[in-house]
Design a protein around this motif. Structure first.
Motif, PDB file in Angstrom:
ATOM      1  N   ARG A 365       0.816  -1.222   0.000  1.00 43.27           N
ATOM      2  CA  ARG A 365       0.000   0.000   0.000  1.00 43.27           C
ATOM      3  C   ARG A 365       0.845   1.265   0.000  1.00 43.27           C
ATOM      4  N   ASP A 366       2.138   1.139   0.301  1.00 41.63           N
ATOM      5  CA  ASP A 366       2.998   2.314   0.267  1.00 41.63           C
ATOM      6  C   ASP A 366       3.338   2.727  -1.165  1.00 41.63           C
ATOM      7  N   LEU A 367       3.029   1.876  -2.151  1.00 44.31           N
ATOM      8  CA  LEU A 367       3.190   2.263  -3.550  1.00 44.31           C
ATOM      9  C   LEU A 367       1.974   3.089  -3.970  1.00 44.31           C
ATOM     10  N   GLN A 368       2.212   4.333  -4.349  1.00 43.87           N
ATOM     11  CA  GLN A 368       1.099   5.194  -4.741  1.00 43.87           C
ATOM     12  C   GLN A 368       0.419   4.693  -6.011  1.00 43.87           C
ATOM     13  N   TYR A 369       1.231   4.255  -6.977  1.00 45.85           N
ATOM     14  CA  TYR A 369       0.680   3.798  -8.251  1.00 45.85           C
ATOM     15  C   TYR A 369       1.435   2.555  -8.716  1.00 45.85           C
ATOM     16  N   ILE A 370       0.729   1.671  -9.385  1.00 44.95           N
ATOM     17  CA  ILE A 370       1.349   0.573 -10.123  1.00 44.95           C
ATOM     18  C   ILE A 370       0.882   0.698 -11.567  1.00 44.95           C
ATOM     19  N   GLU A 413       8.816  14.830  -5.727  1.00 47.60           N
ATOM     20  CA  GLU A 413      10.019  14.329  -5.046  1.00 47.60           C
ATOM     21  C   GLU A 413       9.722  13.123  -4.159  1.00 47.60           C
ATOM     22  N   ASN A 414       8.574  13.116  -3.499  1.00 45.42           N
ATOM     23  CA  ASN A 414       8.263  12.032  -2.554  1.00 45.42           C
ATOM     24  C   ASN A 414       7.398  10.940  -3.175  1.00 45.42           C
ATOM     25  N   SER A 415       7.215  10.957  -4.499  1.00 46.90           N
ATOM     26  CA  SER A 415       6.365   9.952  -5.129  1.00 46.90           C
ATOM     27  C   SER A 415       7.064   8.592  -5.109  1.00 46.90           C
ATOM     28  N   ARG A 416       6.280   7.554  -4.897  1.00 43.28           N
ATOM     29  CA  ARG A 416       6.791   6.181  -4.899  1.00 43.28           C
ATOM     30  C   ARG A 416       5.807   5.332  -5.694  1.00 43.28           C
ATOM     31  N   PHE A 417       6.258   4.888  -6.864  1.00 44.45           N
ATOM     32  CA  PHE A 417       5.374   4.108  -7.721  1.00 44.45           C
ATOM     33  C   PHE A 417       6.194   3.040  -8.436  1.00 44.45           C
ATOM     34  N   LEU A 418       5.484   2.113  -9.072  1.00 44.15           N
ATOM     35  CA  LEU A 418       6.118   0.964  -9.705  1.00 44.15           C
ATOM     36  C   LEU A 418       5.683   0.884 -11.169  1.00 44.15           C
ATOM     37  N   ILE A 419       6.649   0.668 -12.050  1.00 40.98           N
ATOM     38  CA  ILE A 419       6.396   0.405 -13.457  1.00 40.98           C
ATOM     39  C   ILE A 419       6.648  -1.086 -13.692  1.00 40.98           C
ATOM     40  N   ILE A 420       5.623  -1.819 -14.113  1.00 42.29           N
ATOM     41  CA  ILE A 420       5.776  -3.239 -14.427  1.00 42.29           C
ATOM     42  C   ILE A 420       5.984  -3.380 -15.931  1.00 42.29           C
ATOM     43  N   ARG A 457      17.645   2.450 -17.504  1.00 42.76           N
ATOM     44  CA  ARG A 457      18.800   3.147 -16.912  1.00 42.76           C
ATOM     45  C   ARG A 457      18.401   3.920 -15.656  1.00 42.76           C
ATOM     46  N   GLY A 458      17.195   4.461 -15.657  1.00 44.71           N
ATOM     47  CA  GLY A 458      16.747   5.265 -14.525  1.00 44.71           C
ATOM     48  C   GLY A 458      16.810   6.743 -14.765  1.00 44.71           C
ATOM     49  N   THR A 459      17.100   7.170 -15.997  1.00 43.54           N
ATOM     50  CA  THR A 459      17.138   8.603 -16.297  1.00 43.54           C
ATOM     51  C   THR A 459      15.758   9.145 -16.639  1.00 43.54           C
ATOM     52  N   LEU A 460      14.864   8.299 -17.122  1.00 40.14           N
ATOM     53  CA  LEU A 460      13.460   8.669 -17.319  1.00 40.14           C
ATOM     54  C   LEU A 460      12.633   8.028 -16.211  1.00 40.14           C
ATOM     55  N   LEU A 461      11.569   8.719 -15.801  1.00 38.41           N
ATOM     56  CA  LEU A 461      10.732   8.253 -14.683  1.00 38.41           C
ATOM     57  C   LEU A 461      11.627   7.913 -13.486  1.00 38.41           C
ATOM     58  N   ARG A 462      12.405   8.908 -13.079  1.00 40.33           N
ATOM     59  CA  ARG A 462      13.468   8.674 -12.084  1.00 40.33           C
ATOM     60  C   ARG A 462      12.938   8.193 -10.743  1.00 40.33           C
ATOM     61  N   GLY A 463      11.720   8.558 -10.390  1.00 37.65           N
ATOM     62  CA  GLY A 463      11.204   8.152  -9.089  1.00 37.65           C
ATOM     63  C   GLY A 463      10.604   6.767  -9.064  1.00 37.65           C
ATOM     64  N   ALA A 464      10.617   6.072 -10.201  1.00 39.46           N
ATOM     65  CA  ALA A 464       9.906   4.799 -10.289  1.00 39.46           C
ATOM     66  C   ALA A 464      10.795   3.630  -9.908  1.00 39.46           C
TER      67      ALA A 464
END
Length: 784
Positions: A365-370, A413-420, A457-464
């Motif tokens: 539940r700590d993931l804001q979006y999947i 800055e504080n967003s936490r989400f997951l890209i599957i 690489r992590g340069t796009l959608l850096r918070g994901a």
């Protein structure tokens, strides 16, 4: 002594009163059990003083606490809530409103007021707390960690939680006049039953908001509020509500979308009325953080395959919902997790279960979006018009998730989400990891290949956080510096197999029969380690048990592996070449692929090896991608186990034995060639002429002599599959129309083959006799 007892009793009373449930801020709703319990406490305790302390363990209820962001429900919001028959709602009861400092609460209907003195009632310094429509500020309880039903910590973002949405709806509706509010209530509930309409019409604004959230859930209450305001031409209020609850709207969209797509499990060819709910049949396979290829070395006859294989230890297993609670070596949380497995290990089902648990708020539940961003969809987007067409990451996200107006929600800055990003093997394009330019801006246009590289690489959608799934041969091209954790699906244990087969069938007797039946053949029990094989066991045997008398004989293994090969080849056409169910016709490409793959398997069997390299594929005119990714029959091994060189093998050694037998049979059946005739006939007393070698009996005689002259296990299963393919059920009923035309005649001379096997069993060594009788059973048994 008496004083000590009194002090002890007093402390006990204080301790009990400490955990009393606080009264609600308004209304008088209590469950029947609560009212009875409080009445008994009052009669026994003499109406003691009320203590306004929250209980240490909040009750689990269908709706989240209204004014405290520390209490969360583990129940899904998506299904409609059960309506209450009381004036006060469950939503209000869970607010746990407490008495402000120095305030006094009068409970109507209680006889306590008669015991109060006149001075207490007339004291002007006391503040009377009644049904105040204004909720108190949320209580900040420091140090309290939220946990879901799986003991996972998970703190919802405050803007996604009930207090924020409740207050926002209340503040917007406060601007409406009394007439507008009455009209709003009527329009809001115009399609609801009369008795439900009456419940929400009574009470003030706070009652109304509280009740609709309980009845409809947060998502539906918010969306209906917005749509009703727009219908009333209150566009300014509607836009403010959209803007203030932007996170929640997108969060609810993702949850409902994932719930709709993942709640039903699609197996094989979809049939109306035959769907199964994922939660009803799902059994979590073992997932290891230490992968060696995922190939099971267990075999019915051999102690291990010709090339030894490693398996992970039990202490490396991790739960599916804990993948993103893993840590790197420096203790920081992982960002990019790669999950791989052999074909049939259940990657797609694991993705669906992970997504469904989040959508129902059972885990993470700590993931804001999947957000699902499948490589299959990205490959379609890449090739729909022009492979060189440029798009921005923002445009790609909006293409697949229209409610995401811009990426500001994901760039906080504080967003936490997951890209599957699943189905990596479906991308089918070679990515240039070295020369692709670095892209830091989500609005910058670039080819899809470049966007994929920069997301990993992590340069796009850096918070994901990024979860990549695919077959090892495909995923192995990703450079290790971009991966934080590598996990591997290992399949089912024996207990998990039985649990899976038991959960699938409401008929307990049928489930018991299937579990008992598949264990009668050791090789089927071994292959059922992978969920796909386990599904095949359930599918094939459940259909067979519909016939009276089925189950008297042990199941045959050859038909089982024929079905496996056909299903995987059809899946190849459907999954990688976009063929529809009515277009699954095998061309010469499929026939040549399986024939050449069988030829390589036979050569490996002669060389007594279970691994191959890319050069071995070139010798039989096969492409690496077609074999180790698309075929569904092979996989890549961990290169570290074999001197860093890329090596491959079949998903199980017995599949290699089956494919070798298939090649020998096809050469005999289609081209009238006996590839086993390499001098063994000269030792045979039964067959003296070379023409007899082209008969079925001659073919089997060569195979028997080769088997008996080799070490135990090298050709034994190969011989069993070859005899099974000679049976009319296998070569005439199952394979006809796939690898050869429908008008191909049956194999003749099976009586002579049976004579060969009988005579061989009489003179064979003791440790070979049982397998020869199994070969005879594979060829003659007809109850499959």
């Amino acid at each position: 002594m008496a004083s000590e007892n009194n002090q002890a009793a007093g402390s006990d009373v204080d301790e009990e009163e400490k955990y009393k449930k606080p009264p609600s801020s308004y209304g008088s709703m209590k469950s029947d059990s609560d009212e009875m319990g409080e009445k008994e406490d009052y009669e026994e305790g003499g109406g003691g003083e009320m203590v306004f302390l929250a209980p240490p363990d909040p009750p689990v209820i269908p709706v989240v606490g209204l004014y405290s962001d520390q209490l969360h429900s583990t129940q899904p919001i998506l299904p409609q809530m059960m309506q209450s028959q009381y004036t006060e709602t469950l939503c209000t009861e869970t607010t746990g409103q407490t008495k402000p400092p120095g305030a006094m609460v009068i409970e109507t209907g209680s006889s306590d007021i008669e015991d109060m003195t006149e001075d207490e009632l007339e004291d002007e310094d006391e503040i009377l707390v009644t049904c105040s429509p204004e909720p108190p500020e949320p209580l900040e309880m420091e140090g309290l960690t939220q946990a879901d039903e799986n003991s996972q910590p998970g703190r919802l973002d405050p803007e996604l939680d009930l207090p924020h949405i409740f207050k926002t709806i209340q503040n917007v509706l406060t601007r409406l006049s009394s007439q507008e509010l009455f009209k709003f209530k009527m329009w809001f509930n115009k399609w609801e039953p009369i008795n439900l309409l009456q419940q929400v019409m009574d009470g003030d604004l706070l009652d109304f908001v509280d009740k609709v959230i309980e009845l409809y859930g947060l998502d539906k209450a918010l969306s209906k509020t917005i749509s009703t305001l727009e219908s009333m031409d209150k566009k300014e209020e509607a836009e403010e509500l959209k803007k203030t609850c932007q996170k929640a709207i997108f969060h609810f969209y993702l949850r409902s979308n994932l719930f709709r797509k993942c709640q039903v499990l699609h197996e094989g060819v979809a049939r109306a009325g035959k769907q199964k709910l994922l939660n009803d049949v799902y059994v979590e396979p073992q997932i290891s953080t230490c992968g060696f290829g995922g190939v099971d070395p267990t075999h019915e006859i051999l102690a291990q395959p010709p090339t030894p294989l490693q398996v992970p230890s039990a202490d490396t297993f991790v739960a599916l919902n804990n993948l993103f609670r893993l840590q790197k070596e420096d203790g920081s949380p992982v960002r990019t997790v790669v999950t791989m497995g052999v074909p049939g290990s259940g990657m797609s089902v694991c993705v669906a279960k992970f997504s469904l648990d989040w959508a129902q708020q059972h885990a993470n539940r700590d993931l804001q979006y999947i957000i699902k961003l499948s490589f299959r969809g990205l490959h379609f987007l890449r090739n729909r018009n022009n492979p060189e067409e440029e798009m921005s990451m923002s445009a790609v996200m909006k293409y697949y998730h229209a409610p995401l107006k811009d990426l500001k929600l994901l760039e906080e800055e504080n967003s936490r989400f997951l890209i599957i990003m699943d189905c990596f093997d479906c991308y089918q394009e070679t990515l240039d990891w070295q020369n692709t330019p670095v892209i830091n801006d989500n609005q910058t246009k670039a080819p899809i290949d470049a966007l994929v590289v920069n997301v990993i690489r992590g340069t796009l959608l850096r918070g994901a956080c990024v979860w990549i799934l695919g077959r090892r041969a495909a995923v192995s091209q990703i450079p290790s510096e971009f991966i934080d954790a590598v996990t591997e699906l290992q399949g089912f244990t024996d207990e998990m197999k039985d649990e899976y087969l038991t959960k699938r069938f409401p008929d307990a007797n049928l489930a018991t029969n299937i579990v008992r039946h598949y264990k009668r053949v050791p090789m089927i029990r071994i292959l059922a380690r992978h969920p796909f094989f386990c599904w095949m066991v359930a599918k094939l045997f459940s259909g067979s048990f519909q016939y009276q008398g089925y189950g008297a004989n042990r199941p045959r293994l050859t038909p089982f592996l024929i079905h496996y090969m056909i299903i995987q080849t059809n899946r190849r056409l459907r999954f990688y070449y976009k063929k529809k169910d009515n277009e699954l016709r095998w061309t010469d490409t499929e026939k040549q692929l399986l024939t050449r793959l069988g030829k390589m398997a036979f050569k490996m069997l002669e060389m007594n090896t279970s691994v191959f390299i890319e050069e071995d594929l070139k010798e039989v005119d096969l492409q690496l991608t077609e074999v180790v990714i698309f075929s569904g029959l092979c996989t890549e091994l961990n290169p570290a186990a074999f001197s860093g060189r890329r090596t491959f093998c079949f998903s199980h050694f017995t599949i290699q034995e089956f494919m070798a037998a298939l090649y020998v049979f096809l050469m005999f059946y289609i081209e009238s060639r006996n590839v086993l005739d390499t001098g063994f006939l000269q030792m045979s007393k039964l067959f003296s002429s070379r023409n007899n070698s082209k008969s079925a009996a001659g073919l089997v005689q060569c195979a028997v002599e080769r088997t008996l002259s080799s070490q135990l296990g090298r050709y034994d299963m190969f011989l069993r599959y070859l005899c099974g393919l000679l049976s009319p059920h296998c070569h005439y009923s199952l394979l006809r129309g796939f690898l050869y035309s429908h008008n191909t005649p049956k194999v003749e001379g099976l009586a002579e083959v049976q004579q060969v096997l009988d005579q061989s069993a009489q003179t064979a060594p003791e440790d070979r006799v049982m397998n020869l009788y199994e070969c005879l059973r594979e060829m003659t048994q007809e109850d499959d």
